[in-house]
Design a protein around this motif. Structure first.
Motif, PDB file in Angstrom:
ATOM      1  N   GLY A 138      20.346  43.226  36.270  1.00  0.00           N
ATOM      2  CA  GLY A 138      20.335  42.091  35.350  1.00  0.00           C
ATOM      3  C   GLY A 138      21.606  41.269  35.442  1.00  0.00           C
ATOM      4  N   MET A 139      22.746  41.939  35.661  1.00  0.00           N
ATOM      5  CA  MET A 139      24.018  41.222  35.785  1.00  0.00           C
ATOM      6  C   MET A 139      24.025  40.271  36.976  1.00  0.00           C
ATOM      7  SD  MET A 139      26.913  44.102  35.003  1.00  0.00           S
ATOM      8  CE  MET A 139      27.318  44.617  33.326  1.00  0.00           C
ATOM      9  N   ALA A 140      23.269  40.607  38.023  1.00  0.00           N
ATOM     10  CA  ALA A 140      23.230  39.748  39.212  1.00  0.00           C
ATOM     11  C   ALA A 140      22.510  38.441  38.944  1.00  0.00           C
ATOM     12  CB  ALA A 140      22.562  40.488  40.366  1.00  0.00           C
ATOM     13  N   ASP A 141      21.639  38.411  37.938  1.00  0.00           N
ATOM     14  CA  ASP A 141      20.975  37.173  37.506  1.00  0.00           C
ATOM     15  C   ASP A 141      20.266  36.473  38.670  1.00  0.00           C
ATOM     16  OD1 ASP A 141      20.159  35.247  35.708  1.00  0.00           O
ATOM     17  OD2 ASP A 141      21.997  34.065  35.854  1.00  0.00           O
ATOM     18  N   GLY A 142      19.505  37.250  39.456  1.00  0.00           N
ATOM     19  CA  GLY A 142      18.705  36.668  40.522  1.00  0.00           C
ATOM     20  C   GLY A 142      19.462  36.307  41.778  1.00  0.00           C
ATOM     21  N   ASP A 143      20.745  36.652  41.868  1.00  0.00           N
ATOM     22  CA  ASP A 143      21.611  36.285  42.990  1.00  0.00           C
ATOM     23  C   ASP A 143      21.858  37.521  43.845  1.00  0.00           C
ATOM     24  OD1 ASP A 143      23.852  35.736  44.631  1.00  0.00           O
ATOM     25  OD2 ASP A 143      24.627  34.265  43.214  1.00  0.00           O
ATOM     26  N   GLY A 144      21.282  37.538  45.057  1.00  0.00           N
ATOM     27  CA  GLY A 144      21.408  38.706  45.921  1.00  0.00           C
ATOM     28  C   GLY A 144      22.831  38.958  46.368  1.00  0.00           C
ATOM     29  N   ARG A 145      23.561  37.906  46.694  1.00  0.00           N
ATOM     30  CA  ARG A 145      24.945  38.084  47.133  1.00  0.00           C
ATOM     31  C   ARG A 145      25.795  38.656  46.005  1.00  0.00           C
ATOM     32  NH1 ARG A 145      25.532  33.453  49.336  1.00  0.00           N
ATOM     33  NH2 ARG A 145      26.123  32.377  47.417  1.00  0.00           N
ATOM     34  N   ALA A 146      25.548  38.186  44.784  1.00  0.00           N
ATOM     35  CA  ALA A 146      26.292  38.703  43.633  1.00  0.00           C
ATOM     36  C   ALA A 146      25.995  40.185  43.430  1.00  0.00           C
ATOM     37  CB  ALA A 146      25.940  37.911  42.379  1.00  0.00           C
ATOM     38  N   LEU A 147      24.735  40.571  43.599  1.00  0.00           N
ATOM     39  CA  LEU A 147      24.383  41.986  43.441  1.00  0.00           C
ATOM     40  C   LEU A 147      25.128  42.844  44.454  1.00  0.00           C
ATOM     41  CD1 LEU A 147      22.676  44.227  42.157  1.00  0.00           C
ATOM     42  CD2 LEU A 147      20.941  43.767  43.903  1.00  0.00           C
ATOM     43  N   LEU A 148      25.188  42.410  45.692  1.00  0.00           N
ATOM     44  CA  LEU A 148      25.868  43.215  46.715  1.00  0.00           C
ATOM     45  C   LEU A 148      27.367  43.292  46.430  1.00  0.00           C
ATOM     46  CD1 LEU A 148      23.982  42.021  49.920  1.00  0.00           C
ATOM     47  CD2 LEU A 148      23.681  44.153  48.648  1.00  0.00           C
ATOM     48  N   ASN A 149      27.947  42.232  45.906  1.00  0.00           N
ATOM     49  CA  ASN A 149      29.364  42.287  45.529  1.00  0.00           C
ATOM     50  C   ASN A 149      29.585  43.291  44.396  1.00  0.00           C
ATOM     51  OD1 ASN A 149      29.974  40.346  47.445  1.00  0.00           O
ATOM     52  ND2 ASN A 149      29.904  38.648  45.990  1.00  0.00           N
ATOM     53  N   LEU A 150      28.672  43.312  43.424  1.00  0.00           N
ATOM     54  CA  LEU A 150      28.771  44.280  42.328  1.00  0.00           C
ATOM     55  C   LEU A 150      28.598  45.704  42.848  1.00  0.00           C
ATOM     56  CD1 LEU A 150      26.661  42.419  39.597  1.00  0.00           C
ATOM     57  CD2 LEU A 150      29.139  42.766  39.585  1.00  0.00           C
ATOM     58  N   ILE A 151      27.654  45.885  43.768  1.00  0.00           N
ATOM     59  CA  ILE A 151      27.403  47.217  44.325  1.00  0.00           C
ATOM     60  C   ILE A 151      28.634  47.718  45.070  1.00  0.00           C
ATOM     61  CG2 ILE A 151      26.107  48.413  46.143  1.00  0.00           C
ATOM     62  CD1 ILE A 151      23.626  46.898  45.185  1.00  0.00           C
ATOM     63  N   GLU A 152      29.318  46.828  45.786  1.00  0.00           N
ATOM     64  CA  GLU A 152      30.543  47.247  46.481  1.00  0.00           C
ATOM     65  C   GLU A 152      31.568  47.779  45.492  1.00  0.00           C
ATOM     66  OE1 GLU A 152      31.812  45.562  50.598  1.00  0.00           O
ATOM     67  OE2 GLU A 152      31.542  43.851  49.237  1.00  0.00           O
ATOM     68  N   GLN A 153      31.688  47.128  44.343  1.00  0.00           N
ATOM     69  CA  GLN A 153      32.633  47.607  43.332  1.00  0.00           C
ATOM     70  C   GLN A 153      32.207  48.966  42.783  1.00  0.00           C
ATOM     71  OE1 GLN A 153      34.005  44.654  40.357  1.00  0.00           O
ATOM     72  NE2 GLN A 153      32.737  43.178  41.457  1.00  0.00           N
ATOM     73  N   VAL A 154      30.924  49.064  42.429  1.00  0.00           N
ATOM     74  CA  VAL A 154      30.432  50.294  41.802  1.00  0.00           C
ATOM     75  C   VAL A 154      30.518  51.465  42.774  1.00  0.00           C
ATOM     76  CG1 VAL A 154      28.384  51.403  40.840  1.00  0.00           C
ATOM     77  CG2 VAL A 154      28.942  49.048  40.202  1.00  0.00           C
ATOM     78  N   SER A 155      30.188  51.233  44.039  1.00  0.00           N
ATOM     79  CA  SER A 155      30.157  52.328  45.010  1.00  0.00           C
ATOM     80  C   SER A 155      31.543  52.907  45.281  1.00  0.00           C
ATOM     81  CB  SER A 155      29.529  51.843  46.325  1.00  0.00           C
ATOM     82  OG  SER A 155      30.353  50.863  46.944  1.00  0.00           O
ATOM     83  N   ALA A 156      32.586  52.146  44.963  1.00  0.00           N
ATOM     84  CA  ALA A 156      33.955  52.626  45.207  1.00  0.00           C
ATOM     85  C   ALA A 156      34.489  53.484  44.068  1.00  0.00           C
ATOM     86  CB  ALA A 156      34.879  51.429  45.437  1.00  0.00           C
ATOM     87  N   TRP A 157      33.769  53.561  42.948  1.00  0.00           N
ATOM     88  CA  TRP A 157      34.250  54.310  41.800  1.00  0.00           C
ATOM     89  C   TRP A 157      34.096  55.807  42.021  1.00  0.00           C
ATOM     90  CZ3 TRP A 157      31.121  51.004  37.778  1.00  0.00           C
ATOM     91  CH2 TRP A 157      31.720  49.743  37.678  1.00  0.00           C
ATOM     92  N   LYS A 158      35.058  56.547  41.553  1.00  0.00           N
ATOM     93  CA  LYS A 158      35.013  58.014  41.587  1.00  0.00           C
ATOM     94  C   LYS A 158      34.652  58.496  40.180  1.00  0.00           C
ATOM     95  CE  LYS A 158      36.590  57.886  45.824  1.00  0.00           C
ATOM     96  NZ  LYS A 158      35.695  58.129  46.967  1.00  0.00           N
ATOM     97  N   VAL A 159      33.425  58.950  40.020  1.00  0.00           N
ATOM     98  CA  VAL A 159      32.962  59.401  38.702  1.00  0.00           C
ATOM     99  C   VAL A 159      32.329  60.774  38.848  1.00  0.00           C
ATOM    100  CG1 VAL A 159      32.613  57.069  37.822  1.00  0.00           C
ATOM    101  CG2 VAL A 159      30.750  58.215  39.009  1.00  0.00           C
ATOM    102  N   ASP A 160      32.359  61.531  37.745  1.00  0.00           N
ATOM    103  CA  ASP A 160      31.819  62.886  37.768  1.00  0.00           C
ATOM    104  C   ASP A 160      30.321  62.927  37.484  1.00  0.00           C
ATOM    105  OD1 ASP A 160      34.360  63.899  38.268  1.00  0.00           O
ATOM    106  OD2 ASP A 160      34.846  63.948  36.116  1.00  0.00           O
ATOM    107  N   ALA A 161      29.818  61.909  36.789  1.00  0.00           N
ATOM    108  CA  ALA A 161      28.399  61.874  36.430  1.00  0.00           C
ATOM    109  C   ALA A 161      27.940  60.423  36.435  1.00  0.00           C
ATOM    110  CB  ALA A 161      28.185  62.501  35.046  1.00  0.00           C
TER     111      ALA A 161
END
Length: 436
Positions: free
Chosen positions: A200-223
């Motif tokens: 939903g945050m990407a608001d229909g923008d594929g490039r924006a989604l991939l930029n968000l995914i790059e940020q999220v994928s770099a996070w170190k989380v336990d769950a």
């Protein structure tokens, strides 16, 4: 110098390339979404199947594949791909691009010239493309986020087909997210609801989604993260809204028609969308008041007063408290009985006034402050309505050579039902007393 515009740069190591670039499709079949343009029976699919690709204008929001589609069209058509941006390209640069295309054409190689933000070129610059399009030096593919019918001149539009690209659906974005996870080699550390929130945050923008995914994928989380935690780590993208552009007019149209259609929920939604986009509440207050006059009218005489009160309340309270008063007015208008009878009558009266020119009022309703005017018959035979039976004389008030028209026709809704009863009574009495 032409190489400057060809975007021919050495391959970067894959790990340094942005995810959006690594996932760029290599063939049209890999493009996510846009089936209405790329499908076998859709315009581009039909053009490519027939080998008759022509110049195009790709119109759509950011991040839906305009650049990618242009590049893949060049590959599919065996054309040399050249990309420029109207923001950074001047007349001298364009001349170099056209000359390089001419040289390629003499050597048997066609050129697909992709112009990003083509609406940024002024009308004279747009005219500069025409001779090179007409003689086949270039096949133009322009990309724009603005309505081409407003931003591009008629000559250019007559030589290019406009294709509308749509914002990516949640299902399209989910497919893109899965493709990203495959490229990254791991799942995103998100719960199902948080994943939906990310899309939903990407608001229909594929490039924006991939930029968000790059940020999220770099996070170190336990769950896997839940929506609240995701929201704390990522800022929601601002809604796409141009207060002076087409989106502004699209949304105010949606708000107005929702009010006219008596849908309070939809009206409040579009009202909120405009506020979230940064619209000036004073503009909304003015338009809401106009809706009361145009679409509610005398079916509810209180509607206009309530809108003016809401406007005044906003001026006194400011944002955000005053916006609630405007929302209240929006809901009231949506649920009020509707009539445009006065709006229709006013337009008819204006037309009649233009058509009848300078015809004089009948003399019996003119004042006669001088003796000469009395001698001319001014005021002769005027009936004072307060002295007449029922306070109504039934005299004619139109120019003498005009057949009495019917301009105002109240509807059988709201307070206008009562006004219609009064009007019908006057019509009856006027006929009884010989008025026209």
């Amino acid at each position: 110098m032409a190489d400057l515009f060809d975007n021919q740069t050495p391959e970067e190591p894959a790990r340094n390339r942005p995810l959006a670039d690594r996932l760029r499709p290599t063939m049209l079949a890999e493009v996510i979404g846009q089936e209405q343009v790329l499908g076998p029976e859709a315009p581009l699919g039909a053009m490519l199947a027939a080998g008759s690709l022509g110049s195009l204008i790709l119109w759509g929001p950011p991040g839906v594949g305009k650049t990618t589609i242009a590049r893949l069209l060049a590959d599919a058509s065996d054309l040399h791909f050249v990309q420029i941006s109207a923001i950074f390209t001047g007349v001298a640069d364009l001349k170099k691009v056209f000359e390089a295309a001419r040289i390629r054409a003499r050597n048997g190689q066609g050129t697909l010239l992709f112009v990003d933000e083509i609406h940024r070129f002024n009308k004279a610059q747009q005219d500069g493309f025409l001779p090179y399009m007409e003689d086949g030096t270039i096949l133009l593919v322009g990309a724009t986020t603005e309505n081409p019918s407003f931003e591009l001149n008629a000559a250019l539009l007559s030589r290019a087909q406009v294709l509308v690209l749509e914002r990516l659906s949640p299902a399209d974005l989910e497919r893109l997210a899965q493709r990203a996870e495959k490229e990254l080699g791991r799942k995103l550390p998100l719960s199902g609801t948080a994943r939906d929130q990310l899309i939903g945050m990407a608001d229909g923008d594929g490039r924006a989604l991939l930029n968000l995914i790059e940020q999220v994928s770099a996070w170190k989380v336990d769950a896997p993260l839940e929506p609240t935690a995701l929201g704390n780590r990522l800022m929601r993208r601002a809604a796409k809204y141009d207060k002076s552009g087409e989106e502004h007019y699209n949304l105010i149209s949606a708000l107005h028609k929702s009010v006219r259609g008596s849908d309070a929920d939809a009206a409040l939604y579009w009202f909120a969308r405009m506020l979230e986009g940064g619209e000036d509440p004073r503009f909304l207050a003015r338009r809401i008041t106009r809706m009361a006059v145009e679409d509610v009218g005398l079916a509810d005489p209180q509607a206009q007063a309530l809108c003016l009160q809401a406007w005044e309340t906003y001026e006194r309270l400011g944002s955000p408290e005053g916006e609630l008063a405007l929302a209240q007015a929006v809901a009231y208008l949506a649920l009020a009985p509707k009539s445009n009878a006065i709006y229709v009558a006013y337009k008819a009266a204006r037309k009649m006034a233009r058509d009848t020119g300078s015809m004089m009022p009948p003399k019996h309703i003119l004042n006669a402050p001088t003796g000469m005017m009395k001698d001319q018959g001014y005021g002769a035979g005027y009936a004072y309505d307060h002295d007449a039976e029922d306070g109504f004389s039934g005299q004619n008030y139109f120019p003498e050579d005009i057949k009495r028209p019917v301009l105002y026709a109240p509807v059988e809704r709201g307070f206008e039902r009562e006004l219609k009863k009064r009007l019908d009574w006057f019509v009856k009495k006027r006929a009884e007393r010989g008025g026209n």
